[in-house]
Design a protein around this motif. Structure first.
Motif, PDB file in Angstrom:
ATOM      1  N   SER A  37       4.660   1.769   6.486  1.00 24.46           N
ATOM      2  CA  SER A  37       5.040   0.499   7.101  1.00 24.46           C
ATOM      3  C   SER A  37       6.514   0.273   6.808  1.00 24.46           C
ATOM      4  CB  SER A  37       4.192  -0.665   6.546  1.00 24.46           C
ATOM      5  OG  SER A  37       4.643  -1.037   5.271  1.00 24.46           O
ATOM      6  N   HIS A  38       7.056  -0.787   7.356  1.00 21.31           N
ATOM      7  CA  HIS A  38       8.482  -1.029   7.148  1.00 21.31           C
ATOM      8  C   HIS A  38       8.792  -1.386   5.689  1.00 21.31           C
ATOM      9  CE1 HIS A  38       6.813  -5.002   7.950  1.00 21.31           C
ATOM     10  NE2 HIS A  38       7.848  -5.516   7.331  1.00 21.31           N
ATOM     11  N   ASN A  39       7.806  -1.824   4.921  1.00 23.28           N
ATOM     12  CA  ASN A  39       8.018  -2.172   3.513  1.00 23.28           C
ATOM     13  C   ASN A  39       7.600  -1.067   2.553  1.00 23.28           C
ATOM     14  OD1 ASN A  39       8.976  -4.671   4.156  1.00 23.28           O
ATOM     15  ND2 ASN A  39       7.034  -5.713   3.875  1.00 23.28           N
ATOM     16  N   GLY A  40       7.078   0.028   3.043  1.00 17.52           N
ATOM     17  CA  GLY A  40       6.595   1.097   2.169  1.00 17.52           C
ATOM     18  C   GLY A  40       5.309   1.675   2.700  1.00 17.52           C
ATOM     19  N   GLU A  41       4.337   1.881   1.830  1.00 22.47           N
ATOM     20  CA  GLU A  41       3.059   2.458   2.222  1.00 22.47           C
ATOM     21  C   GLU A  41       1.950   1.428   2.041  1.00 22.47           C
ATOM     22  OE1 GLU A  41       3.269   7.125   1.237  1.00 22.47           O
ATOM     23  OE2 GLU A  41       3.292   5.823  -0.525  1.00 22.47           O
ATOM     24  N   ILE A  42       0.924   1.548   2.903  1.00 21.26           N
ATOM     25  CA  ILE A  42      -0.208   0.627   2.839  1.00 21.26           C
ATOM     26  C   ILE A  42      -1.516   1.404   2.938  1.00 21.26           C
ATOM     27  CG2 ILE A  42       1.020  -1.379   3.781  1.00 21.26           C
ATOM     28  CD1 ILE A  42      -0.414  -0.724   6.483  1.00 21.26           C
ATOM     29  N   PHE A  43      -2.588   0.749   2.504  1.00 19.19           N
ATOM     30  CA  PHE A  43      -3.943   1.266   2.632  1.00 19.19           C
ATOM     31  C   PHE A  43      -4.782   0.134   3.202  1.00 19.19           C
ATOM     32  CE2 PHE A  43      -8.230   1.780   0.753  1.00 19.19           C
ATOM     33  CZ  PHE A  43      -8.547   3.029   1.255  1.00 19.19           C
ATOM     34  N   ILE A  44      -5.637   0.447   4.170  1.00 16.45           N
ATOM     35  CA  ILE A  44      -6.493  -0.580   4.761  1.00 16.45           C
ATOM     36  C   ILE A  44      -7.740  -0.723   3.888  1.00 16.45           C
ATOM     37  CG2 ILE A  44      -7.786  -1.318   6.800  1.00 16.45           C
ATOM     38  CD1 ILE A  44      -4.701  -1.163   7.152  1.00 16.45           C
ATOM     39  N   TYR A  45      -7.886  -1.914   3.279  1.00 19.26           N
ATOM     40  CA  TYR A  45      -8.991  -2.201   2.369  1.00 19.26           C
ATOM     41  C   TYR A  45      -9.664  -3.487   2.821  1.00 19.26           C
ATOM     42  CZ  TYR A  45     -11.404  -3.496  -1.948  1.00 19.26           C
ATOM     43  OH  TYR A  45     -12.339  -3.868  -2.872  1.00 19.26           O
ATOM     44  N   ARG A  46     -10.936  -3.385   3.180  1.00 14.84           N
ATOM     45  CA  ARG A  46     -11.719  -4.528   3.664  1.00 14.84           C
ATOM     46  C   ARG A  46     -11.014  -5.245   4.815  1.00 14.84           C
ATOM     47  NH1 ARG A  46     -13.997  -7.161  -1.963  1.00 14.84           N
ATOM     48  NH2 ARG A  46     -15.333  -5.413  -2.469  1.00 14.84           N
ATOM     49  N   GLY A  47     -10.432  -4.453   5.712  1.00 10.63           N
ATOM     50  CA  GLY A  47      -9.791  -5.019   6.901  1.00 10.63           C
ATOM     51  C   GLY A  47      -8.398  -5.572   6.667  1.00 10.63           C
ATOM     52  N   HIS A  48      -7.866  -5.449   5.456  1.00 10.00           N
ATOM     53  CA  HIS A  48      -6.527  -5.960   5.148  1.00 10.00           C
ATOM     54  C   HIS A  48      -5.634  -4.814   4.685  1.00 10.00           C
ATOM     55  CE1 HIS A  48      -7.963 -10.013   5.534  1.00 10.00           C
ATOM     56  NE2 HIS A  48      -8.847  -9.850   4.568  1.00 10.00           N
ATOM     57  N   ALA A  49      -4.365  -4.896   5.030  1.00 11.94           N
ATOM     58  CA  ALA A  49      -3.392  -3.912   4.575  1.00 11.94           C
ATOM     59  C   ALA A  49      -2.924  -4.308   3.178  1.00 11.94           C
ATOM     60  CB  ALA A  49      -2.213  -3.857   5.533  1.00 11.94           C
ATOM     61  N   ILE A  50      -3.101  -3.407   2.234  1.00 14.06           N
ATOM     62  CA  ILE A  50      -2.625  -3.690   0.880  1.00 14.06           C
ATOM     63  C   ILE A  50      -1.517  -2.683   0.533  1.00 14.06           C
ATOM     64  CG2 ILE A  50      -4.801  -4.715   0.117  1.00 14.06           C
ATOM     65  CD1 ILE A  50      -5.330  -2.092  -1.426  1.00 14.06           C
ATOM     66  N   PRO A  51      -0.510  -3.120  -0.203  1.00 13.09           N
ATOM     67  CA  PRO A  51       0.568  -2.204  -0.572  1.00 13.09           C
ATOM     68  C   PRO A  51       0.094  -1.127  -1.543  1.00 13.09           C
ATOM     69  CG  PRO A  51       0.977  -4.412  -1.446  1.00 13.09           C
ATOM     70  CD  PRO A  51      -0.285  -4.471  -0.657  1.00 13.09           C
ATOM     71  N   VAL A  52       0.662   0.061  -1.400  1.00 10.34           N
ATOM     72  CA  VAL A  52       0.360   1.193  -2.273  1.00 10.34           C
ATOM     73  C   VAL A  52       1.571   1.432  -3.174  1.00 10.34           C
ATOM     74  CG1 VAL A  52      -0.075   3.678  -2.363  1.00 10.34           C
ATOM     75  CG2 VAL A  52      -1.223   2.267  -0.642  1.00 10.34           C
ATOM     76  N   ILE A  53       1.307   1.518  -4.461  1.00  8.17           N
ATOM     77  CA  ILE A  53       2.356   1.817  -5.426  1.00  8.17           C
ATOM     78  C   ILE A  53       2.040   3.169  -6.044  1.00  8.17           C
ATOM     79  CG2 ILE A  53       3.417   1.111  -7.607  1.00  8.17           C
ATOM     80  CD1 ILE A  53       2.557  -1.798  -6.714  1.00  8.17           C
ATOM     81  N   ARG A  54       2.930   4.107  -5.854  1.00  7.34           N
ATOM     82  CA  ARG A  54       2.761   5.431  -6.463  1.00  7.34           C
ATOM     83  C   ARG A  54       3.258   5.330  -7.903  1.00  7.34           C
ATOM     84  NH1 ARG A  54       1.541   9.569  -2.909  1.00  7.34           N
ATOM     85  NH2 ARG A  54       1.590   8.914  -0.733  1.00  7.34           N
ATOM     86  N   VAL A  55       2.343   5.425  -8.837  1.00  4.26           N
ATOM     87  CA  VAL A  55       2.686   5.222 -10.244  1.00  4.26           C
ATOM     88  C   VAL A  55       3.719   6.246 -10.697  1.00  4.26           C
ATOM     89  CG1 VAL A  55       1.767   5.124 -12.597  1.00  4.26           C
ATOM     90  CG2 VAL A  55       0.461   4.136 -10.711  1.00  4.26           C
ATOM     91  N   ASN A  56       3.626   7.479 -10.204  1.00  7.22           N
ATOM     92  CA  ASN A  56       4.617   8.486 -10.614  1.00  7.22           C
ATOM     93  C   ASN A  56       6.034   8.075 -10.213  1.00  7.22           C
ATOM     94  OD1 ASN A  56       3.872   9.090  -7.837  1.00  7.22           O
ATOM     95  ND2 ASN A  56       5.091  10.948  -8.051  1.00  7.22           N
ATOM     96  N   GLU A  57       6.208   7.495  -9.013  1.00  5.42           N
ATOM     97  CA  GLU A  57       7.529   7.060  -8.585  1.00  5.42           C
ATOM     98  C   GLU A  57       7.993   5.855  -9.395  1.00  5.42           C
ATOM     99  OE1 GLU A  57       7.390   6.394  -4.369  1.00  5.42           O
ATOM    100  OE2 GLU A  57       6.976   8.509  -3.947  1.00  5.42           O
TER     101      GLU A  57
END
Length: 130
Positions: A37-57
């Motif tokens: 997405s324009h703000n980073g990465e997302i995952f669709i969870y229960r019909g909502h887009a939630i931000p993904v944080i890569r812990v290694n980064e």
């Protein structure tokens, strides 16, 4: 000292603990499950887009090239987000020990613990990872 139930995870070759009090669900994901997405990465969870944080980064650790990774969906306040980790180790009761004066300004961790095998493990602060 506090005792909590925690999920032990691996990121790169490092072991970390995350309090089960924050964890809503753990999902096995592949790169196709994560969308840009324009703000980073997302995952669709229960019909909502939630931000993904890569812990290694977030922690400046090398990225493991794995087909399958794990998304730990955590809830902080009213918000859900996903912490991407490489491997799940298991659930364990741990004792939180403070980091001490020299590390008091490190914001990504709430403390440390010593596991049964003697390994010192940092405890991730899910709220600070956002």
């Amino acid at each position: 000292l506090s005792i909590i139930q925690a999920l032990l995870v691996k990121v790169a070759k490092e072991t970390f603990a995350i309090s089960l009090g924050f964890i809503e669900k753990v999902v096995s994901v592949t790169q196709e499950d994560i969308r840009g997405s324009h703000n980073g990465e997302i995952f669709i969870y229960r019909g909502h887009a939630i931000p993904v944080i890569r812990v290694n980064e977030k922690l400046n650790l090398p990225r493991e090239s794995r087909e399958e990774q794990y998304l730990i969906i955590v809830r902080v306040g009213e918000k859900n987000f996903g912490l991407m980790v490489d491997e799940l180790i298991g659930q364990q009761e741990i004792v939180i020990k403070p980091l001490g004066k020299s590390l008091k300004d490190v914001k990504d961790f709430v403390g440390a613990t010593i596991l049964g095998d003697g390994l010192v493990t940092l405890i991730l602060d899910a709220g600070a990872m956002i």
